[in-house]
Structure formats: C-alpha cells, structure tokens
Scaffold this active site. Structure first.
Site, PDB file in Angstrom:
ATOM      1  N   GLU B 279       0.821  -1.211   0.000  1.00 60.44           N
ATOM      2  CA  GLU B 279       0.000   0.000   0.000  1.00 60.44           C
ATOM      3  C   GLU B 279       0.856   1.263   0.000  1.00 60.44           C
ATOM      4  OE1 GLU B 279      -2.681  -0.626   3.322  1.00 60.44           O
ATOM      5  OE2 GLU B 279      -4.074  -1.710   2.050  1.00 60.44           O
ATOM      6  N   ASP B 358      -8.953  -8.757   4.126  1.00 59.60           N
ATOM      7  CA  ASP B 358      -8.754  -7.616   5.032  1.00 59.60           C
ATOM      8  C   ASP B 358      -9.856  -7.472   6.080  1.00 59.60           C
ATOM      9  OD1 ASP B 358      -7.568  -5.413   6.126  1.00 59.60           O
ATOM     10  OD2 ASP B 358      -8.097  -4.033   4.514  1.00 59.60           O
ATOM     11  N   GLU B 386     -12.944  -1.444  11.955  1.00 55.82           N
ATOM     12  CA  GLU B 386     -12.860  -0.768  10.657  1.00 55.82           C
ATOM     13  C   GLU B 386     -14.007  -1.145   9.716  1.00 55.82           C
ATOM     14  OE1 GLU B 386      -9.191  -1.385   8.574  1.00 55.82           O
ATOM     15  OE2 GLU B 386      -9.889  -0.376   6.755  1.00 55.82           O
TER      16      GLU B 386
END
Lengths: 675, 675
Positions: B279, B358, B386
C-alpha cells in the site's frame, strides 16, 4: 506567469506602426480608468501617444451621453484613421481591447459595439486560506500565503484559520488578471466563495476591508466592480446578535451599518452575492421567511449606496431520500422561486444556474427562465471545470454555453424567447440582469491548470458581451491571439481538438444527459453508482431493463410541466427530446430505439468508444505540435492529455462494463467490453 | 474515564473479606512487576497484605522454575486458602487478575493455567499527531496534545507535524490501560501505526526515545513489552544514507546503531513491527531483495538484544486493474511468502491477517497457515471495528475470532490442524509465535466509543490466553464484571443482544462473504459498487445474472488450490462451502439453490431484512435497561444504537435495491424493496 491571450510583445508587433491619441487630452483627477487606458498604451504596450490628432493612427474619443449604453463603443474608419468613440473612458477601454483583438485577428468590425448583457460577472469561490472550492489551477490569487501556490482539490473545502494577513497582495498578478477580464468585457467580480466560512465571514468588517479595498482599487482601474459573498447568518456569527431574522430591526441595522462601512472603503462597491438555505448554509427559511423577504432586507440596506443583492437560486433539499422516486432535485429552484416572481426589490437579482441541476455535461435550460416575468435574473455558468474534467481534460465548453444562451423557451408571448434575451425582457430593471460564472484561474503557471482552459475564460467574456457570437468564432479568435506565430496547420490542429472537445468529454462521461456518475465529492473520474443511493438527489435509476430519470408529466416527476407548453410537449416525448438530454427526461429500456435509429444500449457503447478514440486522436495531434508551440505550454498540455487519456479509458470501460453487466447486451460491433 | 471491566470498588466489594500475602515477602529491587502487584492490592484495591501466611485468605507464591512456562500460574484451594503459584511475579500478576475474575464470576478454576500463545499482542495504529488510523474512540492515548481528545475518522490519515512534544503524558490513563491489558494476559504492545509517517519515523531516535521510554516503563510494570513500528526506508529518510538496501553495510550499521541505542533506553524492548512493500510503503522489493532478506537484516541487528522482528504479510499489489478478472488479491500473501518458508531468522515472526483479504465480516482462513512449516507466525485480528461498524454498531466479534482460531486446515500430517495450534506446531522457535490485533481504545469516555466495544478488547485477550474459550463464556464473564449489580434479566438482555450482534452485522452488510461494499476509504455504511472498479482488488462482480468471486480451481482464480487438499475439495464445490463464505469462493446465479434450500437472491433479501429487524429489536431491548444501567453507559449505547438502526436500514435498502435492480426478482415474501 503566463500572459494568456494578452502578450504585449505579440500585440506590439501588430501595432508597432500605430500612434494613439486620447480625446479630450486632459485626464480628470478621479478617472482612474482613463489613467489606466493611458498606462496600457504607454507602459504596457510601450506605444506612443500623441496630442496631435492628425498624427495619430488610432483616435479614442470620449463623448459623454452620445450613445444609449454607457459601455458601447463605436468603431469608425476614416482617412486611414481608426476612430473609437464612447460615452466614457470605460467604453473606450473596451474599444481599445477590442481594437487589439481586431488587429490580431485581422478583422476590423466597424459600427457600434454594445454588450448583450449589462452585468458580466465572475464569481470566485476562493477562500481566505488560499484554497479554492472547485479550483483546479493552484491557490487563490487573492488570498493565502505569498509562497503557497498549490491548492490540491480533494473534494473537501474546510477553511483553515490564518494567523495574520489573509491577503496574497500579488498586485502584479491582479493587474494582469483585471486586464484579462476587461479585455473580454467583464465588469463585475466577486472575490470570495459563496459558501462563506471562517474568516471569510469577516471580509465585510474593518478587520479585512483594507485588504478588500486594495483589490477593489486594482479592478476599478479596469472598469470592474467588486462584490463580496456574505454569510446570511453574519448578524449572529460576527454581529453579536441573537438572531439573523430579516424582520428583526437589529438585524436590519447590522446590515445597514455593514453597508455604510464598506462604502466608506469602496465607494463603487458592487454588492453582495448570497447563497442561502442551500447545502447547509443558513438562510431566511429558518426564521419562517421566504427568499424575497431575505433578499429584500439586504436590498434595503444597500440601496442608498446603489448596491446590488445577487441572490442565488441554487436552493434545494440536499437530504433527499433516494427511496422516494417522486423527489426530483431538478424541480427545486422552480418550487422555491416561481411563486416569488414580482416580489423582489429592483436591486435584487436572482442568479440561476443555466440548468436545473448542477453544471453537468448536458442539461436542459432551467425552466424559471421565461417563467419569471417580473424578476431581475442572471444566468450562471461554471468556468471552473468541476464536472467537466478539472482542467486536466481538454474541454472547450463554449458550444454548450452558446446553446444555453440561445436556448429557445418557446414562450409565444415573449418578443425573443431565447434565454439570453429573456433576461432583459423579463427584468424589473434591465440594468440589473446579466450573466455570472464561477472563475477558473489560480496561481498555476498558465493561470488555468491546462493552458487550453484559458479559452473558457476568454470565451465566457466574449459570449457575455455578444450573445450572438458562435463557439467557433470565439475559438478562432482565441487561438490566433494565443498562438499568433505558429503554422496555420498547427492552428487548425488546435482548433480541431478544441472545437470537438466538449462533445468528446460528454461522450465518455455519463450518457445522454443522465448526469453525474462521478467520484463523489471530488467529481473527477467515473463512479457510476457514486451518487446513486446518496442524499444529493442525483440518480440514474439504472436497472437490468433500462436507465434514465422519468421527468415526464404522464409517468414521471412532472418536471416537464414547468416549461412552456410547447417545450413541455417536446420534452414529454422521447421522439422529440434532443438526444443530449434524452436520459435527463426519460427512463428508457436498453432496447429503445433512439432518434439515431440505434438502441439505447448500443448508443451508450458507441458514445464511450468514440469518446476514448477521440482522446487518442488528440494525443497524436498534439504530439505533432511539439516544435511549433512554446515548450512550457506544449508540455503542460501533453501531461494533461496523458491524464485525460487514462481518465477517458476509465470512463469508457467502467460505464460500458456497468451497462453490460446490467443489460447483458453485447456490443453489436464486437468491441471489447470487460465483464 | 471509565474503568472498563476493572472497577476497583466493585472488585473490593467482592474481595472485602480477603487478606493477601506475597511469598517470598521481599521484593527484589528491580522486580517492578512484583512492586506493581503489591500496589495493585494495597493501593488500587485498598486490600490488606499480611506477612503472616496463616492469616491470609489468598497466598501468592513465587517459585522459580517450578513450571514449564514462565507465564503459567497454578491455582490451588487448601484449607480455606486460595494459593496461586508461579515461576515469577508476572505469572502471579496474571494469577491475581484471574482470581479477581473468578471471584466476580463466582467460578474458581483450580489447576495450572497456561497461555495458549506465547505472544499476545496489541498493535496500535496511533500517529504522532494524536490521530489514529482506523480509530473510532477519540484521539490516541499515547500521542497528541493533552487537551485534544477527539479524532474524527475521515478515511484520510495524513499526519500533521507537531511543534514541540508529541507525547500526551497521560500517565494515569496509561496505567489504567496497562492494567486492562495485563488483566486479560496481553504481554506485548506496539504503540505506533504500521504506516509510519512524519515524526513517527523518528520515534526510534534520541529525539523521541525519552518519551517512548516513559511509556515502556509503565507497561513493563504490568509485564508488557513495548514494540515500535518502523519505516523500512528510515536509513534514507532519517539516516542520511543514499539507500535502504538491506544488503548495504551502511544500512546494516544504521539499524545496529538504532537497536543499540533503543536498548540503552529500554533494556527489554520488544522489537520492531514492519509493514513493507505494501500500500505504498517502501520495502526490500525496490532493491531486488525478497522479504526474508529484508526481515533477516533487521533480525541480525536486533538479535544481540533478544529483540524480535514482526514482519507483516499484508503485502499486495494495491494497483490492480479491475478489468483483469484473473487478478485475485486473496492470493497475494501466499504468492509473496509461501516460497520463503524456512528462510526467516528465528527471531523473525510473520504476522498474517486471519483471512486472505482484510478483516471482513466473513473470510476463510489465510491459506499460509498450515502451508508454512518452518516459519514463526502470528495471526492478526482487528479489534478496532474498521469494517465492522466503527464501534457505533454493536458488534461483539468473538464468535468470528473463535471460529478462525479453531479453523480446521485439514492438513492430515499436523498433530492438531486447527489454526491456533498450527502456530506452535510449525514454528522455528515456539516462543516466537502468537496473536496480534489492532487496538480499539482512545481518549473517548468509555475507552472504545460504544462502551460495549470494550468486550472485544477483553475477549481478545482472553481468547489469546486460552484458545479453547468460547465466545459465549467470554461474553458472560465480561458482562458480569462490567455490570455486576444489575438484574439478571438485564444481564440476559445485554447478552442476547451482544451474542447475536456479530451475525446481525454480517447479515445486513455485504452478503455471504463477498466482502466490502462499503463507502470507500471511510469504510462505514454501504456503497455496493464503492470498490467495484477500483485498484484495491476487492470486487463482487455482480451482474444481471449473478454475483460473487469465482476462486475455484476449475473456473476461477485458483485461490482454492492454496489450501490443503481436503479443504480445497470442500471449497471447490458450492454444495460443501460454508454459507458465510459462499460468495467469497463462488460466482453464483441469483436462482442458485443454496444449502439453506433457498435461492441466492432470496437469501440476500432475507439476510438483509433480518439484520435490520434484529437491530430494531436491540433498540427495544436496550430501552428496557434504562433504569438498571449506569446512565452514561446507557445513554452512549443508546445514541450508538440509533445510529446503527439508520446504518442497518441503509445497508438493507441499498443492498436489496441494488440486487433487485440487477436481478429483477421480487422478494418472495412481498416485503418492500425500493426500485
């Protein structure tokens, strides 16, 4: 800093044998425009001015009250002399820039030149921290730190508080900019964002009026009046009052005092631009008042000083429920303002975006134009390319604007039912109508990010001055002035790219007027469903059978009924609806046969393949110009074009794939559509 | 500040008749843990400690080298005394907190208590400006201005530079937090974000090591080792070197010096957490090195000090082209790391998210678990919610974690093929394996935003300590400790809400393991197509016929082949694939009949209607607790529940409408689906 279409060296080259004279010779002490005109000739162009009229080749004559319109100028050719006459020095300034344009384009147009619109305005959405809402050209030229030139747009427009001075004080650049605007006839400017936040609210106070005055003093020399955007809630936010209620005497006094004070700094201050009750901004609704009451209170406060209140009609409920298909944001301005016709003071102007939604690639005309018969109105455009490619993608947008200015409302009782003419015909005070547009300049090297985007600022001014100009004429003018010394075939290449660019961009974006499909908030690049289930009321309603918004009277939201009968009849039926707004008005099945004799789905595919192919061609054509164009401009456009190519590819593929997944229909030409 | 599940008044009430003794009585000068244990009894609980063993009701005995595991404690009941024995004071501290829990829950478990995992870690994604990447509980407890308590998450994690001190120095809060962690057996903590930016890069230098030391000194007292996340490119970014190449001698020296210096401040420093080549973060790939070379270089530098390198396996190409359906982000960790098995130093640990993507509501196990046979590994969870509701929506996530820890890899050659056990069975050094999780606390009143989200921190620790605990047991423990004095029926209500909440949340989100469908970047609320045409490799591929990601060997990406043969056979066939990950593995038509004997489309509708209905029930149930629960907790949860209800409604309607528009299939029960 680029000199845009006003390179004094290029211009002097054309006028090098000319000698000017200004009559009468004396300059009245307070005629700063005349002083500037003199400065333009002598210092900017470094050309001679003579007192002896006989020796002059160009004669500029001020003759008070000779013409009906104080901004008109008359061009005559007599005995080898060009004579320009106007009521005052501002008219002569327009004549002067016009003469330059004529010299450079080689076409002298004699006769009286009169602007089509009284107010020709730029609205800046600049913020006190130097950022610009929807700005794609670097930081603000008015505000912000002298060394901070960038302003990356992230779709988030919070304003930071600045310690100390909020003004940039880049006087040189402001003079250049004022010249650019005056050269195309702009006569009004508002310098701060209509969403007035943070320190922007205090621009109307002593704290910042010295800085505003400095800017006004510069623009005044070029015949441009300065306006400020205000926050409707200022009485509460900065005035120490408990309310901002327009009926409250303390509130009225607050605004009277504010006006009085501003005019002590800027005697010819233009007035206020107001966005109220929209997208979270405060407004009269919260006090149970309507927009006429809200605007007229301000109008009363500013009237003694001959100021104007420019009241934006961009008012809608930005908390719509996507579940309710009866909601239709397109109807909002009409619903909020149609009933207020005749209720606004004579120094209030209702400023309406050209279309009913929000500066999309294609929209029909806002139906209030022609419906309102006793209201001063301005039509609003957006030069900054919010939905039109962020001044990365080439998009010469004049074709769209010309179309909107000449949009025929088909009201049979109006002498000239075209949108531009209606403004005068339906005004309470025909001095108080015109056109406004959100500006597109910033601290970027070439003013506008992609240098080719300068053409939209140029073209906007030209079109405001003369509504009858065509996009083609304007573009040719601009190219000749920008690139006077390049080969004809190079000029042709630039022309052929730019004149098709607005159509090309529309081709690869949201199809046939359905709008949006952009990345939320940021508004660059595709996100087909980005706003589909959102609160902003901007939907496409695509399903496995079809796509588009049914706004018909018979089966849809009824928006169509807001137009004149004749126009409504046209829009009610897909067979008589223009292709570019087909999905704005109709929800159609993918196999619907459009006026082009193709199915809707095939048309969507074709447009998107074509749009991308055109950008590929642009890239190739631009590459040919490498040795003929100033390097910095060439390179900047090339970088932009490479970005545009990527962008167009994403649009093509995402839109095509989206509709292929939905419809299951293959491209009839067998081109690759990703599954 | 809420005391979470450790209210000393409540605890003292349960232990008010107890008298402690610690044997041996003397405290060695440097045994800060024993000192803290003493402090816990005398100052925190305000309970008596006697030197006379006979008078004590609770006897804590340190007997060095008595048990195989230094962290084990033995609970015995003899002659009315409870005796807790451990090799050292840290074991006794665990025994002490365990005793408190047993007293409060009323269940004394005698015998030797040994942790299932050696490393039980919290990773903080806190940043030096006090913000927290993916933090939903206010500002960082470690960094930032003392008065700045908020940290609104906008999905944008830039770090501001701070003038002066970056540390919060809220010692009292850190002591509370360390106690919370120790009470559930956490023994390791990293305090800064794995995306190491700005001043965070310099935490390893003298500039900030005093501040880090202050934190380490607090956690040490509770048996918790401190780690730091590092930026792989530190040699270049702050070391003045031209390169960060792991083969370069100067780079090696840079890291050796860094380590030596850190250990001069913190002699028991844990080591480094590293996110490299992912990332946008730098890593060894840019120097043509693999991850083993990258990690081992650091391992060599820190080995003299017994430190560890925790190397994240969350490495993938975040610039995927959605057009290429052969790409599969799920395969990334396997492709990057499977071939490196056996190549990592014994003090390197590969930290892998539990699933291949994820932290979604449902994923299968990361296939590297069981595949790697000579590599120290940690499994990573995300306590901070998240993708699981941002600690607004109630989501007690232990059911999912228990499932993952006990995920059967079906490798027939492993003694215990369940994921938790595999960690030890396949380790190079079984001391260097364990579990890590991203923390969820901040400066918010109740530590975790929604107070009920504390249960996930509690449960995480408990599960790490004892992999065999069930989500149900853990929840009951937590409720009893949090709400000891409320009515049984109130406890039952809280239990019934929380124990179903993870399933409820999954019901109304992206269906059947297909993942994402969240608002991009921000990750709260629905956006069905939000990531569908994006570069992050997280797609659902919905079209008019079906939805899901084909990861089979026969027709899909082949990801399935990365599992053991037995498991692969199961996942290859929809009939033997668990429902909760059905669309993770298969692209199915809407009319496909699932194992529940319903069509896929009907199942999607049913899940979403049910999810929302459950939240409606939660709201009602919670309202019943009004007079039985501490007001501040009651109110905070109620505010959250109202938000959750709105969120669940949006999810329900957007997902159902999306699939209705796609499929054209109506709900068989005739419930309202918006068109």
């Amino acid at each position: 800093m680029d000199s845009a279409w006003l390179n004094n060296n290029r211009i002097r080259e054309q006028l090098k044998n000319d000698v000017f004279t200004l009559l009468p010779n004396r300059i009245a002490g307070n005629d700063v425009v005349k002083k500037q005109l003199y400065t333009e000739i002598v210092e900017w162009l470094k050309l001679p001015v003579t007192f002896d009229k006989e020796n002059a080749s160009i004669v500029l004559i001020e003759e008070n009250n000779k013409y009906d319109n104080d901004e008109s100028f008359d061009v005559q050719e007599k005995n080898g002399q060009i004579i320009i006459i106007g009521n005052n020095s501002k008219a002569l300034l327009y004549g002067f820039y016009s003469l330059i344009r004529m010299k450079l384009t080689g076409k002298l147009k004699t006769g009286i030149h009169t602007p089509s619109q009284s107010l020709r305005m730029i609205n800046h959405w600049d913020q006190t921290d130097g950022s610009i809402e929807r700005g794609y050209s670097g930081a603000s030229i008015f505000f912000g730190n002298f060394n901070k030139l960038d302003n990356p747009d992230k779709g988030n427009f919070n304003v930071k508080l600045i310690n100390g001075d909020i003004f940039r004080h880049d006087t040189k650049r402001l003079v250049y900019y004022a010249r650019m605007l005056a050269s195309v006839g702009i006569n009004s400017i508002s310098i701060n964002n209509v969403n007035v936040r943070g320190q922007g609210i205090e621009l109307i106070t002593n704290k910042y009026l010295n800085g505003v005055q400095e800017i006004a003093d510069i623009f005044r020399k070029f015949g441009i009046k300065l306006f400020l955007s205000i926050n409707w809630a200022a009485p509460k936010l900065i005035g120490g009052l408990e309310t901002s209620n327009p009926l409250d005497d303390k509130v009225k006094k607050f605004w009277r005092d504010i006006c009085k004070n501003i005019y002590s700094y800027i005697p010819d201050f233009g007035g206020f631009v107001v966005k109220a009750d929209s997208e979270g901004e405060p407004g009269p609704y919260q006090y149970g008042c309507d927009h006429a009451q809200g605007a007229n209170m301000l109008a009363d406060a500013i009237k003694p000083f001959d100021g104007l209140i420019i009241w934006r009609a961009f008012v809608y409920n930005s908390h719509q429920d996507w579940r309710n298909r009866k909601n239709d944001r397109a109807k909002a301005a009409f619903e909020n303002f149609a009933s207020l016709d005749g209720k606004f003071s004579s120094n209030v102007i209702l400023q309406m975006k050209f279309g009913p939604i929000d500066f999309q690639t294609a929209e029909p005309l806002q139906p209030l134009f022609g419906k309102l018969r006793n209201t001063n109105q301005m039509m609003e455009f957006e030069i900054t390319a919010e939905y039109l490619g962020h001044q990365i993608d080439i998009n010469y947008v004049l074709p769209q604007w010309c179309k909107m200015i000449n949009f025929n409302t088909e009201y049979e009782d109006l002498p000239d039912p075209k949108a531009g003419a209606i403004l005068r015909e339906t005004a309470v005070d025909s001095n108080n109508v015109g056109i406004a547009a959100v500006g597109n300049v910033g601290m970027s090297e070439h003013w506008t990010g992609n240098p080719l985007a300068q053409s939209n600022l140029y073209g906007y001014g030209r079109l405001c001055w003369d509504n009858q100009l065509s996009a083609e004429e304007i573009l040719k003018e601009w190219i000749i002035q920008m690139f006077p010394s390049i080969k004809k075939e190079s000029k042709d290449k630039i022309y052929s790219i730019m004149i098709t660019s607005n159509k090309t961009y529309a081709d690869y974006c949201a199809p046939l007027g359905v709008g949006f499909m952009v990345v939320p908030h940021y508004h660059y690049g595709p996100s087909v469903n980005g706003y589909e289930y959102d609160r902003w009321g901007t939907y496409h309603f695509a399903d496995r059978n079809g796509v588009g918004v049914d706004r018909t009277i018979k089966t849809g939201s009824g928006f169509v009924s807001m137009y004149s009968k004749k126009l409504a009849n046209k829009f009610e039926n897909p067979d008589t609806t223009p292709m570019d707004v087909m999905l704005f008005f109709h929800h159609l099945n993918y196999d619907f046969i459009l006026p082009n004799n193709k199915t809707l789905i095939q048309t969507i595919y074709d447009l998107h393949f074509r749009g991308y192919e055109n950008v590929k061609k642009y890239v190739k054509q631009w590459n040919c110009l490498k040795n003929d164009i100033e390097e910095s401009i060439y390179d900047t456009v090339q970088v932009c074009l490479n970005e545009q190519l990527k962008n167009a590819l994403e649009w093509r593929d995402q839109v095509n794939t989206y509709f292929y997944r939905m419809s299951g229909v293959k491209d009839s030409l067998g081109r690759k559509i990703y599954s």
